[in-house]
Structures are given as C-alpha cells and as structure tokens.
Write an enzyme that holds these catalytic residues in place. Sequence first.
Site, PDB file in Angstrom:
ATOM      1  N   ASN A   1       0.832  -1.194   0.000  1.00 42.20           N
ATOM      2  CA  ASN A   1       0.000   0.000   0.000  1.00 42.20           C
ATOM      3  C   ASN A   1       0.871   1.250   0.000  1.00 42.20           C
ATOM      4  OD1 ASN A   1      -2.672   1.543   0.639  1.00 42.20           O
ATOM      5  ND2 ASN A   1      -1.261   2.210   2.236  1.00 42.20           N
ATOM      6  N   GLU A   2       0.834   2.013  -1.097  1.00 45.71           N
ATOM      7  CA  GLU A   2       1.342   3.381  -1.225  1.00 45.71           C
ATOM      8  C   GLU A   2       2.864   3.524  -1.144  1.00 45.71           C
ATOM      9  OE1 GLU A   2      -2.568   5.970   0.044  1.00 45.71           O
ATOM     10  OE2 GLU A   2      -0.921   5.861   1.494  1.00 45.71           O
TER      11      GLU A   2
END
Length: 807
Positions: free
Chosen positions: A411-412
């Site tokens: 995630n990210e």
Amino acid sequence: MEKNLNQNWSMTFEPYGTFTTALPASVYTVLLREGKIPDPFYGLNEFSVRELSRNDSVFFTSFHLTGDELKREHLILRFDCIDTIATVFVNGVPVGRADNMFAAWDFEIGFAAREGTNTLRVEIDSPIRCAEEAQDADHLWGQEEWMTMRGYQHLRKAHCMFGWDWGPQLPDMGIYRGVRLLAYDGARLEDFLVLQHHRKDGSVELTVTAEFSDGVPHNGVVSVKDPDGGQMDAPLADGKASFMVESPRLWWPHGYGEQPLYTVTVCAGEQGEQTKRIGLRTLTVSTAQDRWGSEFAFVVNGVKIFAMGADYIPEDNLIPRVTPERTAALIRSCVEANYNCLRVWGGGYYPDDALFDLCDENGLIVWQDFMFACAVYRLTDAFRESVTREFVHNIKRLRSHPSLGLLCGNNEMEMAWVDWGLPKNETLRMDYLELYERLLPRIVRQYAPQTFYWPASPSTNGGFDNPNSPDGGDVHYWDVWHGSKPFEDYRNYYFRFCSEFGFEAFPDCETLRGIGEEKDMNPFSRVMESHQKCAGGNQKILNYLAGEYRYPSSFENFVYASQLLQMDAIKYGVEHFRRFRGRCMGAVYWQLNDIWSGPSWASVDYYGRWKALHYAAKRFFAPVLLSIHLGDGKAVLNISNETRNVFRGTVRAGIRTAANQEVLSLEQSCTVDALSSLDVLVQPVDTLTEEQRYSCYFCCELLDENGSLLSRDTALFVKPKHFEFLDPCLTADVLLHDGKISVRVSASAYARGVRLSAGDLPVRFTDNYFDLTGSRVTVDVVAVSKEPVSLQELEKKLSVCSVYGIG
C-alpha cells in the site's frame, strides 16, 4: 494423529498475575475480561493500556502424549498465528522462535517431548520494546512522525496495531487462530492446487496437484462434487489428477450472476485428507492499451467488471474479538449495499478464511494487499526468509478462493518513493524493487499461477513510473479531504480505477456515547479529539460543513451533518466514475469498516451501524443507476447499467419548488446496452431566475419497463445552506403488516437527507438519508440481531429529521 490444543491455556502478565483462557487469546482481551484493565476504547484509556505492551507475556498449557504417538517419525506443533516475537518451549526446552504474525509456524518437538504430560510455554517479547530497539539500531522511514509508534516497520506485525489515522495505538500480543499437535510417519498431505483451463466449447478442465511434506508425489483419490451434489472421482497418480466438467456452472461476482461452488477433496490415505471449495471462473485484470492510456479492469469469464466496493481494515484492535458471526454481519452489509468488490488494505493482517468463504458465497471480488504499508523495509537475509514464509503460507491458504481477484505488493510505497520526499537511500530503493517486483511476483507465479499480481497500490505497473497517474493503473485520490478541494473536484478526473478516495464523518451518537460521558459529546472535547486520529480531521469536517450546510444547533445535528457531508462527497465521486464506465472501471472508497469507535472514513461503524454513506452506497452502487449532473447551465441525466442485460425503462424528471409544486415536467423512454453508461436526457436549466435557483430543485426517478420504481434522486442549484427549505413537518408512523414492521414517512414539503433513527435498538432500515419529493415513503425495518424488537419499542425510540432542522 492431529490434536487441537486451543483449550486450557493460562496467561501470565506482570504485575497482574496468571489467568486461565482459551485460544484465540491476547493480553488485552484476557486482562479486560478479568477486570484488570479498563476498556481501552473508552475515554482516554488507550494511552495507559498501550504502555502495558512494554512488558513481556507468557502463555502456557500442557498436553498428553502416548508412547505410540511419541514414536512417530514426525511430532510437530503447528501455530497458525503467534503475535509476534516469541520463543516456544516444550518441557522447558526451546523448540523454536517465531518472528512473524502473518505466518504459520511448525516446530518439530520430538527431541523435547516425553510420554505422558508435556508442558508448552510461549514467551512473547514486548512489541514496543522490539520495535523501538530495532528502529534505534536501523532507522527506517515510516509514519511515526504523526500517527504511529516508532519502529512498526521492523516487525511483521499488523502495522495499524501501532496506530493509524483511524485507529488507536494498542499493540496487543497473543496467540490467534489456534494450535495443533501433529504426529505421523512418512509424509503428510500439506495442500493441493487446482488449476482451471476453460475451453472454447464451454467445458472446464481441472488439474489437481497435491503437495506433500516430503516433497515427493503420492497416490490417492480426488473427488469433485458439483453444487447439486453430483460427484466425480479420479485417481491421484504421482500427486496429480484431472477432471473434465462438461457443463460447468460458472461463478460470477455479485450482480452479474450466481456463485455456485464446487467441493474438491483429496484423499491420500495415511498421508491425510483435505477439502476445498472452488468456483469455476476465469478472473484476471486487463491493463490493455486504449485511447486514454492503459485500462485497469477486472475481467471475469471474459466480461469486464466495474468494481464497486470499499477498502477493508481489521475489524477490531483486539483480534480475538473478531468472530465469524461478526464478519458475516459486515459482509451482509456489503451485499445489501450492492458491493461486488473489497480491497483488503496492506497495513492490517491477512483475513481469516471466514471472510474469504463469505466473499466466495456472496460474489465479492477480493483485492488482497500483502501486508506492507506506508513504510520503508530493509531486505536483510532474515527479513527475506521471514516474509517468504509469510508469502507462501498466505498464497497457498487463499489461492483456491474464487473471490480472490488480485494480489498486490503493498500500500502506497511506490508512490511514497516517488512523491513523498523519502530519504533517497539507493540501497533501500533497490530493496523495494527486489521485494515487490522480483521476489513477490516470482512466488505468486510459483504458488498461484492463475492469480493476477500487481506491484503496489497505487501503481501503473511498477518501476516508479508515475504510480498515481490518472491514465493507467489504479489511483488513490485524496485532494477531496486531505487537499481540502470541493466535492466537485472529482469531476475533473477520469481515473482508470480509483482504489482509495474518502471523506470522514462521525458515527451515530449511540456509538459515540460508548466512548465517553455526556460532557465529552463535543467534537473538540479532549476525548473526542483523542479518538480523531486524522490530524486536523475535525477542523476539516467543519471547513467542509461551512461550505455546504448551516451551522448545526446541537452536537447531534453536527454528527448528522458530518454524515451528510461524507455521503455527498463519495456520491459525487462514484456517480462521476460510473458515468464514464469503460474509461473508469472501479470505484472502491476508503473505507468500509472501523477498528474502534470514533470519527473516521468508514461507512459502517465499529458496532455495525450504517452511516449515511452506506445507505447511499446501496443507491449509487445499484446495478442500474440514474444520476444527475448539474453544470454548465444544464441538467444531464445518466444511466449506468452494470448488468449483463439491456435495460429498458422510463426516466421522469423535472423542476419543483420547495413546496413540491411543478415548474417543469419531463418524461423520456430509454434503452441502455448491457455493461454501459449513457446520457439519456439533457435539459437546459440556465433560464431559471435567481429566485428560482434558491427555491427550486431538480428531481428525477427511474422506472423499469414494467413501470416499477427503481430509484429517485434530487439535486440543488445552490448549496444546501442557501436553499430556501420549507418546514416539511415530517412524521414517521410505525406500521405492522403480516408480521413485518415498516415506517411510513410523510412530509408536507421537499425534505432532503431524511434520517430515521431508532436510537440504540438493533435495527436498520431498507432506506435512509433519502430525499422525500412526494407526500410519503414507506421503508421496512431490518433486524440486525437475534433480539426481537417490538412495534411499541420502535415507536418509543423512533425519530426523524432532515436538512431543514440542522440549524
């Protein structure tokens, strides 16, 4: 032989002493049950309870072995989840060490075991101490500057247990999912893989490959049972078997077809037996080039799906409190709101099988992140070994589920390297590429060759190539909310797949009263601000409130207005994305659920209560959606048809005064192709006078070809705070018919955002937070617990309000 060892455990935690428990168990859940600590979710208790995790903990039990069991070639203790850094002892002898809560751990104990009674002891190290010591020794970038505790990225432990911008800092520790004792000679059936080949004639060939603990293929029998109970058998020869399903019943996502499940059983005699459920389908992601860049679309059985859903986070900070029943209630809320997709976010933990079973049964495609989020990781030899164990375990555990649609690296983190100003350490940057673009895809290809892999979210497919581009891959869009842009900003973008976008709101007052006293019921009280984990979150809500609604006259009205804001924001985004189906193929908002009680982006709060957003999701994720776009002097009505059938129906639209007097009336028959979006009516509205813009609204409704009402919606020409609402004189009457309770809501004028509340009663409504354009609407009452609610109880607790009464 296999023994379940989940009962008759004890936990020692100083200075509180020793307590009996069963598994799953954690330090906080045991101490809370015994009354030794206050509720960590109440008031400011989080901060004192958090500090307990600076201490170590011990869990212990005993088990019995016969002489025959002790003579077996393999004697193994299997832990499905130890949280997190722990040493395991049998009869005082160390038999293994765990360092990853996401992995299963097998420890050979034959050298330490004895006939008769054996002691089993698990010593768990303080997660805070381990994290801080690791960060002191090797500082790695993370989110601790503003929302987490130091060093979380060093531990293979749910990152959000150290805090996040929607959850508390409560790094619990314990033993989850269970412990088993295995005793066997030779080899044991460990797992099996089912691959599907869908032929052009519609038949499906299944190839089953069994995996044994000795790495050698063995023989046996494989059976496949169809959804109607019919069974086919085939020999397992040298670890393989194959079947031909001539007339398969295909598995489809929710809204596109049914979810028939086939049961596959591998029986390998003394080596053991295993059973899994599968769905016959093809499921991948298309990233084909097109005129806008490169698409990003789930493709199921050859059909491109518009993904509709939300991001899932852990359901509780105290993991043993997450039960199959609780998860089932959450998934029911998803299905009722017309979801077809969930994204499991990478800062929590890999969900239990119960969640995937429910998604299989209900047709929810699961986007599964690997557990890395918003941090930098150093790929040492020890870290590589630990995460490889984690990857293999979870891929093999989840790969057979028909709902598994995508495995995503993190995630990210790719976006963080490009856009967030991380320290430019080339070694760590190369570790990123090795982990997510070499090691992980290689392991996915090996263990789940028919599952699509994506390196990060957001991404355009890796290589640090503009990872949050609107023209390819998936996007996290936060200019509305974090960037304080107005809701209308969504309409400036045509993302290919939006996998995160969100807006905060407070949960219902009934939920908030569970975290503080009446004096705390203020958005800026100490308790309420301590439960607001997004920096400046309450100020942001007030900022947006000032732009949209009048100043609330009470805390209850503030909570109500915050939920309207959240609903309005996400509705703007989703309806816009659905209007451009084909270019955009996914709207997955942040977030579905809460980990505790407080203001957050969730549409379903910690207790399962629906916020306004979730009721709106039921409408804007409807298979056939009618939406209004007011702008540039015209009203554009669009129908998004996310079904596999042509839609034929009628649109009725018009302009009315606040007193519901008609100014303009329109009717248009329409035909919309399957899996498409079409503007079906364009009406100029630039001739309205200034007075009419403030006293009239646009309304529309959609009827199917049989004349049945499917949906209705309204839109204002000005902000709600400036609209000249009349008092709608709302009433709500409780009705009983054929044993079912409903509520009839009546109004004498246009009522926007009509909210029904049953207080603390365990019910919800088939519709809520709706606009009332006629004299009355009737909604059904839905029980959400086994406790019956009487008509008299509902009459006593029922209340109704609308935007008119905010302030």
